[in-house]
Design a protein around this motif. Structure first.
Motif, PDB file in Angstrom:
ATOM      1  N   PHE A 299      87.379 -15.261  36.502  1.00 46.28           N
ATOM      2  CA  PHE A 299      88.214 -14.302  35.787  1.00 46.28           C
ATOM      3  C   PHE A 299      89.690 -14.712  35.768  1.00 46.28           C
ATOM      4  CE2 PHE A 299      84.555 -11.511  36.326  1.00 46.28           C
ATOM      5  CZ  PHE A 299      84.532 -10.851  35.105  1.00 46.28           C
ATOM      6  N   GLY A 300      90.061 -15.695  36.570  1.00 49.83           N
ATOM      7  CA  GLY A 300      91.458 -16.121  36.628  1.00 49.83           C
ATOM      8  C   GLY A 300      91.885 -16.898  35.400  1.00 49.83           C
ATOM      9  N   GLN A 301      93.181 -16.855  35.111  1.00 48.14           N
ATOM     10  CA  GLN A 301      93.728 -17.598  33.970  1.00 48.14           C
ATOM     11  C   GLN A 301      94.993 -18.359  34.341  1.00 48.14           C
ATOM     12  OE1 GLN A 301      93.764 -15.439  30.125  1.00 48.14           O
ATOM     13  NE2 GLN A 301      92.821 -13.714  31.210  1.00 48.14           N
ATOM     14  N   ALA A 302      95.279 -18.450  35.633  1.00 43.52           N
ATOM     15  CA  ALA A 302      96.501 -19.131  36.066  1.00 43.52           C
ATOM     16  C   ALA A 302      96.280 -19.756  37.439  1.00 43.52           C
ATOM     17  CB  ALA A 302      97.662 -18.140  36.111  1.00 43.52           C
ATOM     18  N   LEU A 303      97.141 -20.729  37.770  1.00 48.55           N
ATOM     19  CA  LEU A 303      97.048 -21.402  39.065  1.00 48.55           C
ATOM     20  C   LEU A 303      97.169 -20.430  40.228  1.00 48.55           C
ATOM     21  CD1 LEU A 303      99.070 -24.740  38.730  1.00 48.55           C
ATOM     22  CD2 LEU A 303      96.679 -24.487  39.388  1.00 48.55           C
ATOM     23  N   SER A 304      97.961 -19.362  40.048  1.00 45.10           N
ATOM     24  CA  SER A 304      98.177 -18.409  41.126  1.00 45.10           C
ATOM     25  C   SER A 304      96.885 -17.710  41.539  1.00 45.10           C
ATOM     26  CB  SER A 304      99.210 -17.361  40.709  1.00 45.10           C
ATOM     27  OG  SER A 304      98.781 -16.685  39.530  1.00 45.10           O
ATOM     28  N   ILE A 305      95.883 -17.691  40.661  1.00 43.63           N
ATOM     29  CA  ILE A 305      94.574 -17.134  40.984  1.00 43.63           C
ATOM     30  C   ILE A 305      93.578 -18.240  41.281  1.00 43.63           C
ATOM     31  CG2 ILE A 305      92.626 -15.768  40.115  1.00 43.63           C
ATOM     32  CD1 ILE A 305      94.612 -14.154  38.489  1.00 43.63           C
ATOM     33  N   TRP A 306      93.585 -19.285  40.487  1.00 44.16           N
ATOM     34  CA  TRP A 306      92.618 -20.369  40.659  1.00 44.16           C
ATOM     35  C   TRP A 306      92.693 -21.010  42.047  1.00 44.16           C
ATOM     36  CZ3 TRP A 306      94.217 -22.619  35.289  1.00 44.16           C
ATOM     37  CH2 TRP A 306      93.485 -21.989  34.283  1.00 44.16           C
ATOM     38  N   ILE A 307      93.901 -21.281  42.516  1.00 44.50           N
ATOM     39  CA  ILE A 307      94.048 -22.011  43.780  1.00 44.50           C
ATOM     40  C   ILE A 307      93.508 -21.210  44.973  1.00 44.50           C
ATOM     41  CG2 ILE A 307      95.740 -22.877  45.455  1.00 44.50           C
ATOM     42  CD1 ILE A 307      97.282 -24.072  43.141  1.00 44.50           C
ATOM     43  N   PRO A 308      93.958 -19.961  45.205  1.00 44.97           N
ATOM     44  CA  PRO A 308      93.405 -19.232  46.365  1.00 44.97           C
ATOM     45  C   PRO A 308      91.916 -18.930  46.224  1.00 44.97           C
ATOM     46  CG  PRO A 308      94.853 -17.810  45.073  1.00 44.97           C
ATOM     47  CD  PRO A 308      95.045 -19.195  44.563  1.00 44.97           C
ATOM     48  N   ALA A 309      91.460 -18.640  44.990  1.00 42.42           N
ATOM     49  CA  ALA A 309      90.038 -18.344  44.801  1.00 42.42           C
ATOM     50  C   ALA A 309      89.184 -19.560  45.118  1.00 42.42           C
ATOM     51  CB  ALA A 309      89.788 -17.870  43.370  1.00 42.42           C
ATOM     52  N   GLN A 310      89.622 -20.719  44.671  1.00 43.36           N
ATOM     53  CA  GLN A 310      88.851 -21.925  44.929  1.00 43.36           C
ATOM     54  C   GLN A 310      88.934 -22.332  46.391  1.00 43.36           C
ATOM     55  OE1 GLN A 310      86.769 -22.798  43.022  1.00 43.36           O
ATOM     56  NE2 GLN A 310      86.162 -24.895  43.392  1.00 43.36           N
ATOM     57  N   PHE A 311      90.076 -22.119  47.006  1.00 47.49           N
ATOM     58  CA  PHE A 311      90.213 -22.368  48.444  1.00 47.49           C
ATOM     59  C   PHE A 311      89.208 -21.527  49.229  1.00 47.49           C
ATOM     60  CE2 PHE A 311      91.868 -21.436  52.626  1.00 47.49           C
ATOM     61  CZ  PHE A 311      92.364 -22.650  53.069  1.00 47.49           C
ATOM     62  N   CYS A 312      89.147 -20.232  48.912  1.00 52.45           N
ATOM     63  CA  CYS A 312      88.235 -19.329  49.627  1.00 52.45           C
ATOM     64  C   CYS A 312      86.776 -19.681  49.350  1.00 52.45           C
ATOM     65  CB  CYS A 312      88.509 -17.883  49.229  1.00 52.45           C
ATOM     66  SG  CYS A 312      90.101 -17.258  49.784  1.00 52.45           S
ATOM     67  N   SER A 313      86.473 -20.048  48.116  1.00 48.56           N
ATOM     68  CA  SER A 313      85.107 -20.430  47.778  1.00 48.56           C
ATOM     69  C   SER A 313      84.651 -21.624  48.615  1.00 48.56           C
ATOM     70  CB  SER A 313      85.014 -20.766  46.287  1.00 48.56           C
ATOM     71  OG  SER A 313      83.768 -21.356  45.981  1.00 48.56           O
ATOM     72  N   SER A 314      85.458 -22.666  48.617  1.00 45.87           N
ATOM     73  CA  SER A 314      85.079 -23.876  49.340  1.00 45.87           C
ATOM     74  C   SER A 314      85.059 -23.682  50.845  1.00 45.87           C
ATOM     75  CB  SER A 314      86.036 -25.024  48.976  1.00 45.87           C
ATOM     76  OG  SER A 314      85.939 -25.325  47.611  1.00 45.87           O
ATOM     77  N   PHE A 315      85.849 -22.755  51.349  1.00 48.54           N
ATOM     78  CA  PHE A 315      85.855 -22.450  52.778  1.00 48.54           C
ATOM     79  C   PHE A 315      84.457 -22.046  53.249  1.00 48.54           C
ATOM     80  CE2 PHE A 315      86.146 -19.296  56.176  1.00 48.54           C
ATOM     81  CZ  PHE A 315      86.885 -19.978  57.129  1.00 48.54           C
ATOM     82  N   ASN A 316      83.693 -21.391  52.388  1.00 44.01           N
ATOM     83  CA  ASN A 316      82.376 -20.882  52.770  1.00 44.01           C
ATOM     84  C   ASN A 316      81.274 -21.935  52.785  1.00 44.01           C
ATOM     85  OD1 ASN A 316      82.447 -17.700  52.917  1.00 44.01           O
ATOM     86  ND2 ASN A 316      83.789 -18.288  51.225  1.00 44.01           N
ATOM     87  N   PHE A 317      81.438 -23.008  52.028  1.00 48.78           N
ATOM     88  CA  PHE A 317      80.337 -23.960  51.888  1.00 48.78           C
ATOM     89  C   PHE A 317      79.992 -24.721  53.166  1.00 48.78           C
ATOM     90  CE2 PHE A 317      80.787 -22.962  47.486  1.00 48.78           C
ATOM     91  CZ  PHE A 317      79.520 -23.169  46.956  1.00 48.78           C
ATOM     92  N   PRO A 318      80.959 -25.146  53.977  1.00 45.79           N
ATOM     93  CA  PRO A 318      80.567 -25.773  55.251  1.00 45.79           C
ATOM     94  C   PRO A 318      79.794 -24.828  56.161  1.00 45.79           C
ATOM     95  CG  PRO A 318      82.841 -26.299  54.718  1.00 45.79           C
ATOM     96  CD  PRO A 318      82.417 -25.244  53.746  1.00 45.79           C
TER      97      PRO A 318
END
Length: 420
Positions: A299-318
């Motif tokens: 749902f994000g359209q800017a870096l200010s949303i993409w960066i933290p959302a992707q950080f949190c997403s990848s945090f869960n995969f390990p």
């Protein structure tokens, strides 16, 4: 874990080089086609041979020297990178060349990954399985921090050819560290029919092993559904960002690096902590966390949303990945892990391949036209996602991410999985 860490360091260097090449090829293909389908097909052709040959690869891993198989995987990958480099330099590189190279690399990479996974159980006690798996995630996500940033900067300076050359140098490091380490080889598993080698029984062994253990079967089905939904989104990830940023490779690299940072933090925590005692909880919680984060990302359209959302997403995969891997390592005997893990890989990769195969056409032919200013979905989702290039892919990405969350909720509802 000293010997394992030596191998891990070499493979980490190789992953960085390969991730840089993958980033360069992604930009090159998008600039050449501007189609999500073209990028999705690259991922599909990487997966297809894995599906077809994984059972045979599992037999090889159980019966051949695992260190030798890992070295062959690195050597073939280096040779393919050299071929792509020469075609690019001579200005003869075409997209179908990349697809063929991806398919061939998929075969040997499958063998290498199975050998690597099976080697863990012979190199350390069970209490270190989660740590070893988390270090593998640490390598992958560490490469995701370094490679996109470097490749995004270097792409306009030295071009794809220079990036492929760096990749070749990292393969040398990987092979050198592998050669210097001794990997224990388990005794060859006895044949179900000791009087002769029965290929069909060997090929079906892993499937029968899993089916006879309902908790493993439930785990496998859950993982397969997760990766089906995940890889629909994965196929759209790069083209969605490029489309919404005017083909800005540096922005894509920044977001990928943020993903890598989240993965490194998650892997570091699991490596120090050792993972949850109830591994299935780590697996399901990781799924839920990844799904929620990816919904926000879509749902994000800017870096200010993409960066933290992707950080949190990848945090869960390990967390989810190391928990899943530790369960399999603990429940499957080391001498048959090659065949059982190969069966697991076939089913998971088949689900993944189906997701990849449908993602591109759905994006290019259905969702992207529907989210243009006059499209039939624009009036509903346009106020949230915007309209125009990339909006349709964003909507499909968000829908697939919702699927991840539903798989996690379904896992908690399944007693066999929750208590297995």
């Amino acid at each position: 874990m000293q010997k394992f860490i030596q191998i891990w360091l070499g493979q980490t260097a190789s992953m960085i080089g390969s991730a840089m090449s993958a980033f360069a090829l992604t930009i090159w293909i998008w600039e050449s086609t501007s189609q999500a389908t073209a990028l999705a097909l690259l991922m599909f052709f990487t997966q297809l041979p894995r599906i077809l040959l994984a059972p045979v690869a599992g037999i090889l891993v159980d019966r051949w020297n695992r260190k030798f198989l890992m070295a062959i995987g690195d050597a073939v990958s280096a040779l393919l990178t050299l071929t792509i480099l020469l075609l690019y330099i001579s200005q003869n590189l075409q997209i179908w060349h990349i697809y063929v190279a991806a398919a061939v690399n998929g075969v040997f990479d499958q063998i290498q990954q199975l050998a690597y996974s099976a080697a863990i159980a012979t190199m350390m006690p069970e209490k270190h399985y989660s740590r070893a798996s988390s270090l593998s995630f640490l390598a992958s996500y560490g490469a995701s921090i370094i490679a996109p940033t470097l490749a995004g900067i270097l792409y306009s300076v030295i071009g794809p050819g220079g990036i492929f050359t760096i990749d070749l140098a990292t393969f040398t490091i990987a092979i050198a560290t592998l050669v210097s380490v001794k990997i224990p080889q388990p005794a060859i598993a006895s044949n179900p029919q000791p009087t002769r080698f029965h290929l069909l029984q060997e090929l079906s062994f892993g499937f029968r092993y899993i089916v006879e253990r309902p908790s493993l079967l439930a785990l496998l089905l859950s993982v397969s559904l997760f990766w089906f939904a995940h890889d629909i989104g994965a196929a759209l990830y790069s083209p969605m960002i490029l489309a919404r940023t005017g083909n800005n490779a540096r922005i894509l690299g920044t977001i990928l690096s943020a993903a890598g940072a989240g993965g490194v933090l998650g892997a570091s925590i699991v490596s120090i902590w050792g993972g949850p005692r109830r591994r299935i909880r780590g697996f399901l919680l990781g799924m839920a966390g990844a799904g929620l984060s990816k919904i926000v990302f879509g749902f994000g359209q800017a870096l200010s949303i993409w960066i933290p959302a992707q950080f949190c997403s990848s945090f869960n995969f390990p967390i989810l990945g190391s928990s899943n891997e530790a369960i399999w390592l603990a429940k499957v005997a080391p001498e048959v892990q090659g065949r059982v893990f190969a069966t697991r890989a076939v089913i998971v990769q088949l689900a993944s391949a189906i997701g990849l195969l449908i993602a591109g056409p759905l994006a290019d032919r259905v969702f992207e036209p529907a989210m243009q200013p006059s499209g039939f979905l624009a009036a509903i989702f346009g106020p949230i996602l915007g309209t125009g290039a990339g909006a349709g892919m964003a909507l499909l990405y968000a829908i697939s991410s919702l699927g991840l969350l539903l798989v996690a909720v379904g896992g908690y509802a399944c007693r066999l999985l929750r208590e297995g």
